[in-house]
Motif scaffolding. Structure first.
Motif, PDB file in Angstrom:
ATOM      1  N   THR A 146      -1.270  -0.302 -14.343  1.00 52.44           N
ATOM      2  CA  THR A 146      -1.417  -0.609 -12.926  1.00 52.44           C
ATOM      3  C   THR A 146      -2.890  -0.630 -12.542  1.00 52.44           C
ATOM      4  N   ASP A 147      -3.298  -1.651 -11.816  1.00 54.02           N
ATOM      5  CA  ASP A 147      -4.637  -1.729 -11.248  1.00 54.02           C
ATOM      6  C   ASP A 147      -4.528  -1.412  -9.765  1.00 54.02           C
ATOM      7  N   LEU A 148      -5.401  -0.535  -9.282  1.00 53.25           N
ATOM      8  CA  LEU A 148      -5.380  -0.119  -7.880  1.00 53.25           C
ATOM      9  C   LEU A 148      -6.705  -0.421  -7.208  1.00 53.25           C
ATOM     10  N   VAL A 149      -6.649  -0.643  -5.917  1.00 54.51           N
ATOM     11  CA  VAL A 149      -7.837  -0.664  -5.072  1.00 54.51           C
ATOM     12  C   VAL A 149      -7.713   0.574  -4.202  1.00 54.51           C
ATOM     13  N   GLN A 181      11.062   9.823   7.740  1.00 53.89           N
ATOM     14  CA  GLN A 181      11.174   9.175   6.431  1.00 53.89           C
ATOM     15  C   GLN A 181      11.690   7.751   6.566  1.00 53.89           C
ATOM     16  N   MET A 182      12.653   7.543   7.454  1.00 51.30           N
ATOM     17  CA  MET A 182      13.162   6.191   7.677  1.00 51.30           C
ATOM     18  C   MET A 182      12.065   5.302   8.232  1.00 51.30           C
ATOM     19  N   ALA A 183      11.331   5.788   9.212  1.00 48.79           N
ATOM     20  CA  ALA A 183      10.241   5.000   9.797  1.00 48.79           C
ATOM     21  C   ALA A 183       9.199   4.652   8.743  1.00 48.79           C
ATOM     22  N   MET A 184       8.940   5.576   7.830  1.00 46.68           N
ATOM     23  CA  MET A 184       7.963   5.316   6.767  1.00 46.68           C
ATOM     24  C   MET A 184       8.477   4.257   5.792  1.00 46.68           C
ATOM     25  N   SER A 185       9.787   4.179   5.633  1.00 47.61           N
ATOM     26  CA  SER A 185      10.375   3.282   4.637  1.00 47.61           C
ATOM     27  C   SER A 185      10.604   1.860   5.148  1.00 47.61           C
ATOM     28  N   LEU A 186      10.702   1.696   6.451  1.00 46.92           N
ATOM     29  CA  LEU A 186      10.974   0.371   7.005  1.00 46.92           C
ATOM     30  C   LEU A 186       9.811  -0.580   6.776  1.00 46.92           C
ATOM     31  N   ARG A 187      10.139  -1.847   6.635  1.00 45.42           N
ATOM     32  CA  ARG A 187       9.085  -2.861   6.594  1.00 45.42           C
ATOM     33  C   ARG A 187       9.563  -4.072   7.391  1.00 45.42           C
ATOM     34  N   ALA A 232      -0.614   9.877   4.838  1.00 47.89           N
ATOM     35  CA  ALA A 232      -1.397  11.108   4.729  1.00 47.89           C
ATOM     36  C   ALA A 232      -2.705  10.975   5.509  1.00 47.89           C
ATOM     37  N   LEU A 233      -3.191   9.752   5.663  1.00 48.07           N
ATOM     38  CA  LEU A 233      -4.418   9.533   6.427  1.00 48.07           C
ATOM     39  C   LEU A 233      -4.132   9.359   7.919  1.00 48.07           C
ATOM     40  N   ILE A 234      -2.969   8.808   8.251  1.00 52.56           N
ATOM     41  CA  ILE A 234      -2.600   8.602   9.657  1.00 52.56           C
ATOM     42  C   ILE A 234      -2.283   9.931  10.322  1.00 52.56           C
ATOM     43  N   ASN A 235      -1.504  10.763   9.637  1.00 58.52           N
ATOM     44  CA  ASN A 235      -1.076  12.042  10.208  1.00 58.52           C
ATOM     45  C   ASN A 235      -2.223  13.044  10.208  1.00 58.52           C
ATOM     46  N   THR A 236      -2.259  13.857  11.227  1.00 54.74           N
ATOM     47  CA  THR A 236      -3.353  14.822  11.363  1.00 54.74           C
ATOM     48  C   THR A 236      -3.303  15.924  10.313  1.00 54.74           C
ATOM     49  N   ASP A 237      -2.106  16.221   9.773  1.00 56.87           N
ATOM     50  CA  ASP A 237      -2.016  17.284   8.769  1.00 56.87           C
ATOM     51  C   ASP A 237      -2.531  16.841   7.393  1.00 56.87           C
ATOM     52  N   CYS A 238      -2.663  15.536   7.167  1.00 53.40           N
ATOM     53  CA  CYS A 238      -3.218  14.965   5.935  1.00 53.40           C
ATOM     54  C   CYS A 238      -2.491  15.458   4.675  1.00 53.40           C
ATOM     55  N   ILE A 239      -1.209  15.698   4.791  1.00 55.89           N
ATOM     56  CA  ILE A 239      -0.441  16.152   3.633  1.00 55.89           C
ATOM     57  C   ILE A 239       0.349  14.975   3.065  1.00 55.89           C
ATOM     58  N   ARG A 240       0.241  14.791   1.770  1.00 55.19           N
ATOM     59  CA  ARG A 240       1.003  13.731   1.124  1.00 55.19           C
ATOM     60  C   ARG A 240       2.459  14.145   1.045  1.00 55.19           C
ATOM     61  N   ASN A 241       3.348  13.182   1.222  1.00 54.75           N
ATOM     62  CA  ASN A 241       4.766  13.512   1.219  1.00 54.75           C
ATOM     63  C   ASN A 241       5.508  12.861   0.049  1.00 54.75           C
ATOM     64  N   ALA A 242       4.767  12.370  -0.935  1.00 56.94           N
ATOM     65  CA  ALA A 242       5.408  11.734  -2.084  1.00 56.94           C
ATOM     66  C   ALA A 242       4.492  11.843  -3.297  1.00 56.94           C
ATOM     67  N   THR A 243       5.101  11.753  -4.448  1.00 55.81           N
ATOM     68  CA  THR A 243       4.369  11.651  -5.698  1.00 55.81           C
ATOM     69  C   THR A 243       4.576  10.232  -6.211  1.00 55.81           C
ATOM     70  N   ILE A 244       3.506   9.566  -6.552  1.00 57.32           N
ATOM     71  CA  ILE A 244       3.581   8.189  -7.046  1.00 57.32           C
ATOM     72  C   ILE A 244       3.327   8.209  -8.547  1.00 57.32           C
ATOM     73  N   SER A 257       0.835  -1.207   0.000  1.00 53.28           N
ATOM     74  CA  SER A 257       0.000   0.000   0.000  1.00 53.28           C
ATOM     75  C   SER A 257       0.864   1.249   0.000  1.00 53.28           C
ATOM     76  N   PHE A 258       0.249   2.361  -0.338  1.00 56.68           N
ATOM     77  CA  PHE A 258       0.885   3.674  -0.206  1.00 56.68           C
ATOM     78  C   PHE A 258      -0.220   4.688   0.033  1.00 56.68           C
ATOM     79  N   GLY A 259       0.162   5.815   0.600  1.00 51.83           N
ATOM     80  CA  GLY A 259      -0.802   6.881   0.843  1.00 51.83           C
ATOM     81  C   GLY A 259      -1.390   6.889   2.237  1.00 51.83           C
TER      82      GLY A 259
END
Length: 110
Positions: free
Chosen positions: A34-37, A79-85, A16-28, A11-13
């Motif tokens: 590509t098929d998306l849900v 950014q590191m926390a967002m990138s870890l899996r 922006a829903l978790i953070n209260t500022d709701c600002i996207r930090n990337a362009t995909i 998933s991505f995006g």
């Protein structure tokens, strides 16, 4: 510019829903058909928010507590926390094969 390739089922995006500022930090940008849900904000809040929020907080806590990241600016830590899996590796699985190309860094949690 940072390039990230993701696999089907990822998933991505959600940040922006978790953070209260709701600002996207990337362009995909899709580089092939590509098929998306798409999950709208209301459905996200009812179904995925709790799980993904906890997962992000766990990754953020890991970065905040690891000495390697002590001198990093907060935005880079985020950014590191967002990138870890997290991945589970089962007994007798090969994690890294000698001579294989380097594809990232791994941290052993337990």
């Amino acid at each position: 510019m940072f390039f990230f390739k993701t696999d089907a089922g990822r998933s991505f995006g959600e940040l922006a829903l978790i953070n209260t500022d709701c600002i996207r930090n990337a362009t995909i940008i899709a580089d092939e058909k590509t098929d998306l849900v798409i999950v709208n904000r209301d459905l996200y809040k009812r179904s995925l928010h709790e799980f993904q929020s906890k997962d992000f907080e766990d990754r953020k806590r890991f970065v905040d507590s690891h000495a390697m990241f002590d001198n990093w600016l907060p935005k880079y830590k985020k950014q590191m926390a967002m990138s870890l899996r997290r991945e589970k590796v089962f007994f007798d699985s090969t994690i890294v094969r000698q001579g294989a190309p380097v594809d990232g860094i791994m941290f052993l949690l337990r």
